[in-house]
Design an enzyme around this catalytic site. Structure first.
Site, PDB file in Angstrom:
ATOM      1  N   GLY A 146      -9.595   1.394  -5.241  1.00 18.55           N
ATOM      2  CA  GLY A 146      -9.471   2.691  -4.595  1.00 18.55           C
ATOM      3  C   GLY A 146      -8.150   3.378  -4.852  1.00 18.55           C
ATOM      4  O   GLY A 146      -8.102   4.578  -5.126  1.00 18.55           O
ATOM      5  N   LYS A 147      -7.076   2.635  -4.792  1.00 19.98           N
ATOM      6  CA  LYS A 147      -5.761   3.248  -4.953  1.00 19.98           C
ATOM      7  C   LYS A 147      -5.556   3.803  -6.355  1.00 19.98           C
ATOM      8  O   LYS A 147      -5.117   4.941  -6.530  1.00 19.98           O
ATOM      9  CB  LYS A 147      -4.676   2.230  -4.592  1.00 19.98           C
ATOM     10  CG  LYS A 147      -3.272   2.820  -4.552  1.00 19.98           C
ATOM     11  CD  LYS A 147      -2.610   2.729  -5.896  1.00 19.98           C
ATOM     12  CE  LYS A 147      -1.248   3.393  -5.864  1.00 19.98           C
ATOM     13  NZ  LYS A 147      -0.625   3.353  -7.196  1.00 19.98           N
TER      14      LYS A 147
END
Length: 276
Positions: free
Chosen positions: A191-192
């Site tokens: 996600g990051k």
DNA sequence: GCCCAGGAGATTT
DNA sequence: AAATCTCATGGG
């Protein structure tokens, strides 16, 4: 040498903000590796003097079309952001090459900015056609990448290159969540990193990458120090900062990092104080 | 030696 | 869905 107008821009602050790693300062100027170009640039007030690429390319890369005055005015409605917005005035979100951005941020896992820069430089030197970063089909195998001290990231990079070669980074559009999901199909992209690529390469200014520094500062500034999940931080940011969340994130990130640097400088004891 | 670093992925609880 | 481990390497 060309000159273009660049109001509301800080070349140094933007380059030093940790979103892009292929640059260095040399002889009082900045040398920027943009795809297959070497751009030498120097800022003098509201003027940007450069050589190595045409003006539209430079304007697009530095996102000089973003209305930073309006962005700042909008984000400054939040008192928390006023300090960072003023202190890091002129910081812009760049428009990077998607594959280069993917590769750089895959290496960013459990790393740091100097090391990411070195990893990116090493990959370019080993596999690219100087000065360009290697295209996906030029990337090395996992063992070759491990030889560059990329550690557990080597396998991710080799496999991600294969998927990128198959067009998995092409025409990513639609809702941010679908862009995110598509990016997260590449190994090494969670996600990051997906948010970083969406923000720094696909111009998705609503993306809000939550890394260790942003997590820490968001907890402190908006959640009373309580521990919260990254998902909650992201949804909070989406509601609070809307389509400019990515800009908010980058100002929060540089502000958080600079406060670390200051506290370290003030607490580190001089070498002479160490017992011999 | 220990801890953390612009995490991700797999497993366990 | 949250907590825990592992993955390599480097620097403080």
């Amino acid at each position: 040498m060309q000159t273009i107008s660049c109001p509301e821009f800080s070349l140094r602050t933007t380059l030093e903000s940790g979103q892009f790693f292929r640059w260095r300062e040399r002889d009082g100027a900045f040398e920027i590796l943009l795809r297959d170009r070497v751009i030498t640039a120097r800022q003098d007030g509201d003027e940007l003097r450069f050589e190595g690429a045409d003006a539209p390319t430079v304007r697009r890369f530095f996102a000089l079309d973003h209305d930073l005055s309006a962005i700042r005015a909008e984000l400054a409605r939040d008192p928390v952001l006023r300090g960072p917005l003023e202190r890091f005035r002129g910081l812009r979100i760049l428009r990077q090459d998607p594959w280069e951005c993917v590769a750089a941020f895959i290496t960013s896992a459990a790393s740091n900015i100097p090391r990411i820069s070195r990893n990116v430089r090493d990959m370019a030197a080993r596999f690219g056609t100087p000065p360009a970063f290697p295209r996906p089909h030029e990337m090395g195998t996992e063992p070759q990448l491990r030889a560059l001290r990329l550690g557990f990231r080597a396998r991710y990079l080799a496999e991600a290159a294969r998927l990128a070669r198959d067009g998995r980074l092409d025409r990513l559009d639609g809702p941010l969540d679908s862009v995110r999901d598509a990016l997260m199909e590449l190994p090494g992209i969670g996600g990051k990193v997906a948010d970083c690529v969406a923000l720094f390469a696909y111009g998705r200014l609503e993306a809000f990458p939550v890394d260790t520094w942003v997590r820490k500062t968001m907890r402190k500034l908006y959640f009373g120090g309580r521990r919260v999940t990254d998902r909650r931080i992201r949804s909070f940011a989406a509601r609070r900062f809307g389509p400019l969340a990515g800009y908010a994130q980058q100002y929060l990130f540089v502000a958080a990092r600079s406060s670390r640097a200051e506290s370290r400088d003030s607490t580190r004891s001089p070498a002479a104080a160490r017992p011999a």
